[in-house]
Write an enzyme that holds these catalytic residues in place. Structure first.
Site, PDB file in Angstrom:
ATOM      1  N   LYS A 225       0.864  -1.185   0.000  1.00 50.47           N
ATOM      2  CA  LYS A 225       0.000   0.000   0.000  1.00 50.47           C
ATOM      3  C   LYS A 225       0.899   1.233   0.000  1.00 50.47           C
ATOM      4  O   LYS A 225       1.357   1.695   1.037  1.00 50.47           O
ATOM      5  CB  LYS A 225      -0.926   0.052   1.230  1.00 50.47           C
ATOM      6  CG  LYS A 225      -2.054   1.044   1.010  1.00 50.47           C
ATOM      7  CD  LYS A 225      -2.424   1.874   2.200  1.00 50.47           C
ATOM      8  CE  LYS A 225      -1.571   3.043   2.509  1.00 50.47           C
ATOM      9  NZ  LYS A 225      -1.557   4.164   1.544  1.00 50.47           N
TER      10      LYS A 225
ATOM     11  N   GLY B  18      -4.326   3.485  -1.955  1.00 49.44           N
ATOM     12  CA  GLY B  18      -5.545   3.967  -1.307  1.00 49.44           C
ATOM     13  C   GLY B  18      -5.171   4.829  -0.129  1.00 49.44           C
ATOM     14  O   GLY B  18      -4.000   4.905   0.255  1.00 49.44           O
TER      15      GLY B  18
ATOM     16  N   GLY C  54      -4.485   6.024   3.499  1.00 51.81           N
ATOM     17  CA  GLY C  54      -4.035   5.351   4.719  1.00 51.81           C
ATOM     18  C   GLY C  54      -5.154   5.200   5.722  1.00 51.81           C
ATOM     19  O   GLY C  54      -5.334   4.133   6.316  1.00 51.81           O
TER      20      GLY C  54
ATOM     21  N   GLY D 121      -5.648   1.534   5.082  1.00 53.82           N
ATOM     22  CA  GLY D 121      -4.511   1.181   5.949  1.00 53.82           C
ATOM     23  C   GLY D 121      -4.960   0.362   7.145  1.00 53.82           C
ATOM     24  O   GLY D 121      -4.371  -0.681   7.485  1.00 53.82           O
TER      25      GLY D 121
ATOM     26  N   GLU E  41      10.019   1.671  10.202  1.00 55.17           N
ATOM     27  CA  GLU E  41      11.035   2.706   9.958  1.00 55.17           C
ATOM     28  C   GLU E  41      10.310   4.038  10.057  1.00 55.17           C
ATOM     29  O   GLU E  41       9.540   4.386   9.162  1.00 55.17           O
ATOM     30  CB  GLU E  41      11.638   2.554   8.555  1.00 55.17           C
ATOM     31  CG  GLU E  41      12.297   1.222   8.277  1.00 55.17           C
ATOM     32  CD  GLU E  41      13.604   1.057   9.027  1.00 55.17           C
ATOM     33  OE1 GLU E  41      14.036   2.003   9.715  1.00 55.17           O
ATOM     34  OE2 GLU E  41      14.180  -0.035   8.931  1.00 55.17           O
TER      35      GLU E  41
ATOM     36  N   CYS F 240      13.915  10.999   6.559  1.00 54.12           N
ATOM     37  CA  CYS F 240      13.857  10.545   7.960  1.00 54.12           C
ATOM     38  C   CYS F 240      15.225  10.594   8.635  1.00 54.12           C
ATOM     39  O   CYS F 240      15.339  10.913   9.805  1.00 54.12           O
ATOM     40  CB  CYS F 240      13.318   9.129   7.991  1.00 54.12           C
ATOM     41  SG  CYS F 240      14.224   8.032   6.893  1.00 54.12           S
TER      42      CYS F 240
ATOM     43  N   GLU G 131       9.964  16.357  14.714  1.00 55.61           N
ATOM     44  CA  GLU G 131      10.334  16.216  13.301  1.00 55.61           C
ATOM     45  C   GLU G 131       9.522  17.214  12.480  1.00 55.61           C
ATOM     46  O   GLU G 131       8.299  17.181  12.486  1.00 55.61           O
ATOM     47  CB  GLU G 131      10.042  14.782  12.822  1.00 55.61           C
ATOM     48  CG  GLU G 131      10.521  14.545  11.415  1.00 55.61           C
ATOM     49  CD  GLU G 131      10.144  13.180  10.865  1.00 55.61           C
ATOM     50  OE1 GLU G 131       8.951  12.825  10.907  1.00 55.61           O
ATOM     51  OE2 GLU G 131      11.038  12.463  10.382  1.00 55.61           O
TER      52      GLU G 131
HETATM   53  P1  NAD Z   1       2.695   8.930   6.747  1.00 55.83           P
HETATM   54  O1  NAD Z   1       2.942   8.202   8.020  1.00 55.83           O
HETATM   55  O2  NAD Z   1       1.675   9.997   6.730  1.00 55.83           O
HETATM   56  O3  NAD Z   1       2.275   7.904   5.613  1.00 55.83           O
HETATM   57  C1  NAD Z   1       3.041   6.766   5.326  1.00 55.83           C
HETATM   58  C2  NAD Z   1       2.148   5.703   4.752  1.00 55.83           C
HETATM   59  O4  NAD Z   1       1.233   5.281   5.769  1.00 55.83           O
HETATM   60  C3  NAD Z   1       1.297   6.175   3.577  1.00 55.83           C
HETATM   61  O5  NAD Z   1       1.193   5.131   2.637  1.00 55.83           O
HETATM   62  C4  NAD Z   1      -0.045   6.433   4.237  1.00 55.83           C
HETATM   63  O6  NAD Z   1      -1.139   6.345   3.349  1.00 55.83           O
HETATM   64  C5  NAD Z   1      -0.075   5.301   5.240  1.00 55.83           C
HETATM   65  N1  NAD Z   1      -1.040   5.435   6.335  1.00 55.83           N
HETATM   66  C6  NAD Z   1      -1.586   6.553   6.848  1.00 55.83           C
HETATM   67  N2  NAD Z   1      -2.464   6.228   7.827  1.00 55.83           N
HETATM   68  C7  NAD Z   1      -2.449   4.887   7.934  1.00 55.83           C
HETATM   69  C8  NAD Z   1      -3.125   3.954   8.769  1.00 55.83           C
HETATM   70  N3  NAD Z   1      -4.003   4.326   9.680  1.00 55.83           N
HETATM   71  N4  NAD Z   1      -2.859   2.642   8.612  1.00 55.83           N
HETATM   72  C9  NAD Z   1      -1.950   2.224   7.698  1.00 55.83           C
HETATM   73  N5  NAD Z   1      -1.293   3.059   6.878  1.00 55.83           N
HETATM   74  C10 NAD Z   1      -1.545   4.376   6.990  1.00 55.83           C
HETATM   75  O7  NAD Z   1       4.119   9.479   6.268  1.00 55.83           O
HETATM   76  P2  NAD Z   1       4.484  10.317   4.980  1.00 55.83           P
HETATM   77  O8  NAD Z   1       4.068  11.734   5.163  1.00 55.83           O
HETATM   78  O9  NAD Z   1       4.053   9.599   3.754  1.00 55.83           O
HETATM   79  O10 NAD Z   1       6.094  10.231   5.068  1.00 55.83           O
HETATM   80  C11 NAD Z   1       6.829  11.024   5.925  1.00 55.83           C
HETATM   81  C12 NAD Z   1       7.166  10.302   7.213  1.00 55.83           C
HETATM   82  O11 NAD Z   1       7.813   9.076   6.923  1.00 55.83           O
HETATM   83  C13 NAD Z   1       8.164  11.083   8.054  1.00 55.83           C
HETATM   84  O12 NAD Z   1       7.792  11.005   9.407  1.00 55.83           O
HETATM   85  C14 NAD Z   1       9.472  10.368   7.815  1.00 55.83           C
HETATM   86  O13 NAD Z   1      10.424  10.529   8.824  1.00 55.83           O
HETATM   87  C15 NAD Z   1       9.011   8.965   7.674  1.00 55.83           C
HETATM   88  N6  NAD Z   1      10.015   8.179   6.943  1.00 55.83           N
HETATM   89  C16 NAD Z   1      10.790   7.299   7.614  1.00 55.83           C
HETATM   90  C17 NAD Z   1      11.788   6.596   6.943  1.00 55.83           C
HETATM   91  C18 NAD Z   1      12.700   5.629   7.664  1.00 55.83           C
HETATM   92  O14 NAD Z   1      13.352   4.821   6.977  1.00 55.83           O
HETATM   93  N7  NAD Z   1      12.791   5.659   8.975  1.00 55.83           N
HETATM   94  C19 NAD Z   1      11.963   6.795   5.584  1.00 55.83           C
HETATM   95  C20 NAD Z   1      11.140   7.701   4.917  1.00 55.83           C
HETATM   96  C21 NAD Z   1      10.170   8.390   5.617  1.00 55.83           C
END
Ligand code: NAD
Length: 471
Positions: free
Chosen positions: A169, A200, A202, A206, A244, A278, A378
């Site tokens: 997803k 779709g 999250g 999700g 992550e 990140c 962050e």
């Molecule tokens: P996000 O957490 O908003 O979304 C990530 C994914 O989770 C998306 O696909 C989103 O649709 C999904 N999601 C949202 N709500 C959900 C739910 N209730 N259940 C399951 N999935 C759900 O993050 P973002 O804005 O897309 O990315 C930025 C964040 O990601 C930052 O906090 C960044 O630090 C982190 N990040 C971490 C790493 C790492 O390797 N540690 C790498 C890249 C990004």
């Protein structure tokens, strides 16, 4: 205008049951570039059922078959690199550095997984037992929009190597990148159901995926709040979890650091991917007695991090991904000023001459304490803080006084001294005089930065479950 109206399930492009249309924007212009039809709960059930059926055969395949598929995936991802680049630039304003240096890792993930598979022993003798490393079951792979392609490639590569099947997803904000991923997957002739992709929301699908009884594992890269929500959803069925999550990485400049080398690297880390990475070093820790020198060096280096059009090769920092993210980053810049920090470079509002597009001025705060929210939370935009320290012990204690623990950097001309500091820093990875981690070594965070590790054998074992046979 691009219309993306299919998802990838059971080896086929299909029209989703979901009917919601979601607009895709170019953050450099704020213009709509396309529309994606999103998957819903019914699509998730169909995809999980396909992955479950495929698991019964894929989990029994031998190394040769898996290696052949991984090599085909590497070839088809390599073939589409230019299309991936275009999608990243258009969809989230990725600049040259990220598309040239990190994107090419996507096909490498498949070849690295294939290479590891050749030597990995799925059965080993321990005590008077045989320990078999078995595929965990259907895995849900959930990825963010930033560098979506590389995260999908990494997770899928090692899941397939382990004998696991997956439902991916990706972020709803990365539908253009995902479209090319689906095409590359299809071209690689992966057996039906082994990899399924459902784009779709999250908050809509999700929750369905992460609580689904037929999903055994969730591998999630994204924000910390979403990570804890997934953990709660996954609790009833005790899913295996790899998370992550976010970071607030320290870059420690020890007082013997060569600033002419260290500052460009510190800023490159902090502003990487338009400040949306990140593992960025977003807290620059500077020795108090060299603070003026550090601030001058930052000011002098900033022209290399000019905000602008991501298609311009001279641009160092492109726009942030969305209007919401722009507003959020601006609110943090205001917050920093309210907290009493001072602007060294950058500030509120758009960079001069960029009236349209979600451009933020690359900003560095000084006069910051580690207790301020701009030093603890962050921001996920091009906003860095400089915090002074007294001596090496003080630097370590400021570095460790953080809710996060993903990656840290230590700069020094004395590698032994840097190592002595590095081993005391609480983070999943601590880098000395470099800003990119070793792909052969584990990557992942502690505290609010995550659970588990990825890369190489850590990635493979994230999709395996030991079974002990004692006779
Ligand atoms: P996000 O957490 O908003 O979304 C990530 C994914 O989770 C998306 O696909 C989103 O649709 C999904 N999601 C949202 N709500 C959900 C739910 N209730 N259940 C399951 N999935 C759900 O993050 P973002 O804005 O897309 O990315 C930025 C964040 O990601 C930052 O906090 C960044 O630090 C982190 N990040 C971490 C790493 C790492 O390797 N540690 C790498 C890249 C990004």
């Amino acid at each position: 205008m691009r219309k993306i109206n299919q998802i990838y399930v059971d080896g086929k492009f299909v029209t989703p049951h979901g009917t919601e249309l979601f607009s895709l924007f170019n953050p450099a212009t704020e213009g709509i570039i396309g529309e994606v039809r999103l998957a819903d709960e019914v699509d998730v059930h169909t995809a999980v059922a396909a992955a479950k059926r495929a698991f019964s055969t894929w989990s029994k395949t031998g190394k040769d078959e898996r290696i052949a598929v991984l090599n085909r995936l590497s070839a088809s991802f390599t073939e589409r690199l230019d299309d991936f680049k275009e999608a990243m630039v258009e969809e989230y304003g990725a600049v040259r550095g990220i598309v040239d240096e990190l994107l090419p890792l996507a096909p490498v993930m498949f070849t690295e997984a294939a290479k590891l598979l050749q030597s990995y022993d799925f059965s080993r003798e321990q005590g008077s037992s045989t320990v078999m490393m078995n595929p965990v079951g259907v895995a849900a792979v959930i990825t963010p929009w930033n560098l979506n392609i590389v995260f999908v490639a990494q997770k899928v590569a090692y899941a397939l190597a382990a004998g696991t099947t997956v439902v991916v997803k990706p972020s709803e904000l990365s539908a253009s990148q995902t479209q090319v991923v689906m095409e590359a997957l299809d071209a690689a002739d992966v057996p039906p159901g082994v990899v399924n992709i459902v784009t779709g929301r999250g908050d809509v699908i999700g929750d369905v995926i992460t609580s689904h009884p037929d999903v055994a594992k969730v591998s999630f890269t994204g924000s910390t709040p979403v990570g804890s929500r997934i953990m709660r959803n996954a609790a009833d069925t005790f899913k295996r979890l790899t998370f992550e999550l976010g970071g607030k990485g320290p870059t420690i400049l020890l007082d013997d650091a060569d600033l002419s080398a260290a500052i460009p690297m510190a800023l490159a880390s902090g502003f990487l991917n338009n400040g949306q990475t990140c593992f960025s070093g977003t807290r620059i820790l500077a020795p108090r007695h060299r603070l003026d020198e550090v601030l001058q060096a930052i000011e002098a280096t900033m022209p290399g991090f000019r905000a602008g059009d991501p298609r311009d090769p001279e641009t160092g920092v492109g726009p942030v991904v969305s209007q919401a993210q722009y507003d959020r980053v601006q609110s943090y810049i205001r917050l920093g000023l309210e907290e009493g920090a001072q602007i060294l470079v950058g500030g509120e509002g758009r960079p001069e001459g960029l009236e349209k597009g979600w451009y933020v001025q690359p900003t560095v705060f000084t006069g910051v304490t580690n207790q301020m929210r701009i030093a603890r939370e962050e921001i996920f935009g091009p906003v860095l803080v400089v915090i002074p320290f007294e001596d090496d012990d003080d630097a370590v204690s400021i570095a460790n006084d953080s809710p996060y623990g993903l990656q840290a950097q230590v700069f020094s001309t004395d590698t032994e001294r840097a190592r002595r500091v590095a081993v005391q820093v609480e983070a999943g990875a601590v880098l000395v005089n470099r800003i990119f981690n070793d792909l052969e070594a584990p990557f992942g965070g502690i505290k609010l930065s995550g659970i588990g590790r990825e890369q190489n054998v850590s990635s493979l074992e994230a999709y395996l479950e030991p079974r002990t046979i004692t006779a």
